[in-house]
Design a protein around this motif. Structure first.
Motif, mmCIF file in Angstrom:
data_model
loop_
_atom_site.group_PDB
_atom_site.id
_atom_site.type_symbol
_atom_site.label_atom_id
_atom_site.label_comp_id
_atom_site.label_asym_id
_atom_site.label_seq_id
_atom_site.Cartn_x
_atom_site.Cartn_y
_atom_site.Cartn_z
ATOM 1 N N ASP A 53 0.907 -1.173 0.108
ATOM 2 C CA ASP A 53 -0.199 -0.036 0.179
ATOM 3 C C ASP A 53 0.927 1.277 -0.028
ATOM 4 O O ASP A 53 1.394 1.526 0.938
ATOM 5 C CB ASP A 53 -0.886 -0.054 1.219
ATOM 6 N N SER A 60 -7.501 3.418 0.200
ATOM 7 C CA SER A 60 -6.570 2.215 0.177
ATOM 8 C C SER A 60 -6.595 1.178 1.261
ATOM 9 O O SER A 60 -6.616 0.104 1.176
ATOM 10 C CB SER A 60 -4.995 2.592 0.019
ATOM 11 N N ILE A 100 -0.948 -1.213 -4.336
ATOM 12 C CA ILE A 100 -1.948 0.136 -4.561
ATOM 13 C C ILE A 100 -1.175 1.271 -4.845
ATOM 14 O O ILE A 100 -0.097 1.499 -3.908
ATOM 15 C CB ILE A 100 -2.736 0.285 -3.092
ATOM 16 N N PHE A 104 -3.714 7.312 -3.721
ATOM 17 C CA PHE A 104 -4.984 6.463 -4.435
ATOM 18 C C PHE A 104 -6.331 7.339 -4.232
ATOM 19 O O PHE A 104 -7.069 7.553 -5.149
ATOM 20 C CB PHE A 104 -4.897 5.253 -3.575
ATOM 21 N N ILE A 116 -5.106 -0.369 -9.807
ATOM 22 C CA ILE A 116 -4.433 -1.261 -8.630
ATOM 23 C C ILE A 116 -3.722 -2.348 -9.617
ATOM 24 O O ILE A 116 -4.306 -2.829 -10.604
ATOM 25 C CB ILE A 116 -5.531 -1.587 -7.827
#
Lengths: 367, 247
Positions: A53, A60, A100, A104, A116
């Motif tokens: 992430d 996210s 991610i 985002f 993604i």
């Protein structure tokens, strides 16, 4: 009629006395459904997954939360950069990774279509495909919800993966298994039991008797018809109540269509028994000519759309393919006969073809 | 009285091969008719035509007054047949076999029961009736097969080598069954390899290469061929055969 009854009673003795075959006839479908349902499932449970992430914002986190809580995944941990996932792949610690991108949530708000990335370990293509599907479903759901929150236009979430939102395998393999079991018993058992009469020499005695050969064949089919219907009930019972298979349509329709497939199978068995005079050959032809195509061309194990065109054409000759389409229409979509009369007609046509071919051979042999 | 089996120039060809060539004979009601010949002489083919299992290529045949080419369905109700191969259901008991064969001839339960009781008394072997046929000795199987062929009291019973492979004592017992049936008016049409059995017949025909080489009572045949055994009569005729085991 009395003669017919005597014949059917005799056939039941044959079936009931042969304990080993009977156990196989009734036990095999049940074993198969549990095998397919729990062990050989296409569904992936506990696929090891890592999330990289790079945003760590509300959007996210919401997605990672969903992935972490999903039964299909075993969440291994967060990675901080792409190379973490790479190392984990190399060590075989994970089967998939979700990347991610940074910023985002901002991208979503700016309608920039953020991407993604899902990476799967394709050394096990089935698992990889399944994992990618699962993650796609999760992100698409999220996307819809996120858009729904910010946009005045509400999107109907049900439209997505209408019939199988969790990508469950059960809707695929139950109709396939039904086709397989009905074909197996229908074709194999009829052909073997008729050829057995030839091999034993009892066929001659039957031909000398006033009992019509066609009536003999119908009488022979009765016990196997009952066994098949019993098996069908067991499969439905287990798949609906234990495996959660939906049943949207009419039971009457389902059973009549199943009886149609059984009759098709019986006519194929009859045809095979006319071509051979030994039980082994009959069994071999039944297995090669019926079991294999059923497994390959029904569509429940290997998707037919992905096959080369010649194989797609060949698949049309597998009776089980048509039955499979019909059963899916009835059980999953709850549709009526108007939606699959063409498929039913194909089965009727196949049945007539095999019966006519067998009768022609039959007359020739007696002459 | 019209003969119960009657053939005139009966012929069966399989392609170029003439299995049965122009045979003409007749069998009277109640007779025990022996149908002899070496392997491949055409006995079984001829018998199958008479039973309606094969359609003749040419010639005429009548069984129980019906034409074998056109009325085989009517013939089937009037005849019993015991094939060369042992042919009962081994996974059924003796009683169940009898019930089944009685059943497909449309007999009522009462009639079937009466028949079973008849053999019960005849054989005084009660436990045998509820044992599986597969576990019986061969001799008993043959006797039971004969009994099932006789369930519907046929006018004629065709026996294709009924005593193959069984010992002399059982063969004798089997022939006692045949005599009993004959006494009750059933015509017996029997093929055999055993020349001592040929002596039991009222009349015999000997087939060589698809044709009937000789036909008379065993006694007359022995006189005609200047010998005192049927064995010798058969040998004199059969050694002229051109074709060996073909069918």
């Amino acid at each position: 009629m009395k003669q017919f009854k005597a014949f059917v009673i005799k056939e039941f003795y044959h079936v009931l006395r042969d304990k080993r075959s009977l156990l196989l006839l009734i036990g095999l479908p049940i074993v198969q459904i549990f095998l397919f349902g729990f062990a050989l499932s296409n569904e992936v449970k506990n696929a090891t997954i890592m999330i990289v992430d790079q945003s760590k914002d509300a959007a996210s986190l919401s997605i990672s939360e969903k992935i972490r809580n999903n039964d299909n995944f075993h969440f291994v941990g967060f990675g901080y950069a792409y190379k973490d996932a790479h190392t984990a792949f190399m060590r075989g610690e994970i089967q998939a990774a979700v990347i991610i991108p940074p910023n985002f949530q901002k991208s979503i708000l700016r309608r920039e279509n953020p991407t993604i990335q899902i990476i799967g370990d394709a050394t096990d293509p089935n698992t990889a495909t399944a994992v990618i599907n699962y993650v796609t479903v999760i992100t698409m759901n999220f996307q819809r919800q996120a858009l729904g929150m910010t946009s005045p236009v509400s999107i109907d979430v049900r439209n997505h993966m209408l019939y199988n939102p969790e990508l469950k395998g059960v809707t695929n393999f139950v109709p396939g298994l039904m086709a397989l079991v009905l074909m197996l018993i229908g074709v194999l058992m009829t052909s073997v039991s008729i050829v057995k009469e030839k091999e034993m020499g009892t066929m001659e005695i039957l031909l000398v008797s006033p009992f019509h050969p066609l009536a003999a064949i119908i009488a022979k089919a009765v016990p196997y018809l009952l066994v098949s219907i019993f098996n069908l009930c067991m499969i439905l019972l287990i798949s609906i109540h234990v495996l959660g298979m939906p049943m949207e349509g009419s039971y009457f329709l389902l059973f009549s269509m199943s009886v149609l497939l059984i009759i098709t199978a019986l006519s194929m068995g009859l045809f095979i028994s006319n071509q051979t005079s030994s039980q082994q050959v009959a069994m071999l032809i039944s297995l090669m000519g019926m079991l294999l195509p059923t497994m390959l061309f029904t569509g429940f194990m290997f998707p037919i759309e992905n096959m080369p065109i010649p194989l797609q054409i060949i698949s049309n000759f597998a009776a089980s393919k048509w039955y499979y389409i019909i059963v899916k229409n009835i059980m999953i979509k709850g549709l009526g006969v108007a939606y699959f009369w063409k498929e039913a007609l194909v089965l009727v046509g196949m049945t007539i073809f095999f019966i006519v071919m067998s009768l022609r051979r039959f007359k020739m042999r007696l002459a | 009285m019209e003969p119960i089996i009657f053939t005139k120039n009966l012929t069966k060809k399989f392609g170029d091969f003439i299995a049965v060539n122009n045979i003409s004979f007749s069998v009277e009601k109640g007779e025990i008719f022996g149908f002899l010949g070496a392997n491949g002489a055409g006995k079984t083919t001829a018998m199958k035509m008479l039973c309606g299992l094969l359609v003749p290529t040419s010639g005429l045949g009548k069984v129980a007054g019906y034409d074998i080419s056109t009325q085989s369905d009517s013939i089937k109700r009037r005849i019993g047949y015991m094939s060369q191969k042992f042919s009962l259901y081994e996974d059924l008991t003796v009683r169940e076999n009898m019930q089944f064969f009685g059943g497909i001839y449309g007999l009522r339960n009462k009639e079937i029961q009466k028949k079973i009781e008849y053999y019960h008394d005849l054989w005084s072997n009660n436990e045998m009736f509820d044992g599986l046929v597969g576990s019986l000795p061969l001799g008993w199987k043959q006797k039971v097969a004969f009994a099932t062929a006789m369930m519907h009291d046929p006018d004629i019973v065709f026996l294709d080598e009924p005593t193959g492979g069984v010992d002399p004592i059982v063969r004798r017992q089997f022939w006692e069954l045949i005599y009993k049936a004959s006494d009750q008016g059933t015509t017996i049409f029997v093929t055999t390899h055993y020349m001592d059995e040929a002596e039991y017949c009222n009349r015999v025909s000997i087939m060589v290469d698809g044709e009937i080489a000789a036909m008379d009572s065993p006694k007359n045949l022995k006189i005609a061929y200047h010998t005192d055994t049927m064995d010798d009569v058969f040998y004199q005729l059969a050694r002229k055969a051109q074709r060996s085991e073909t069918v």
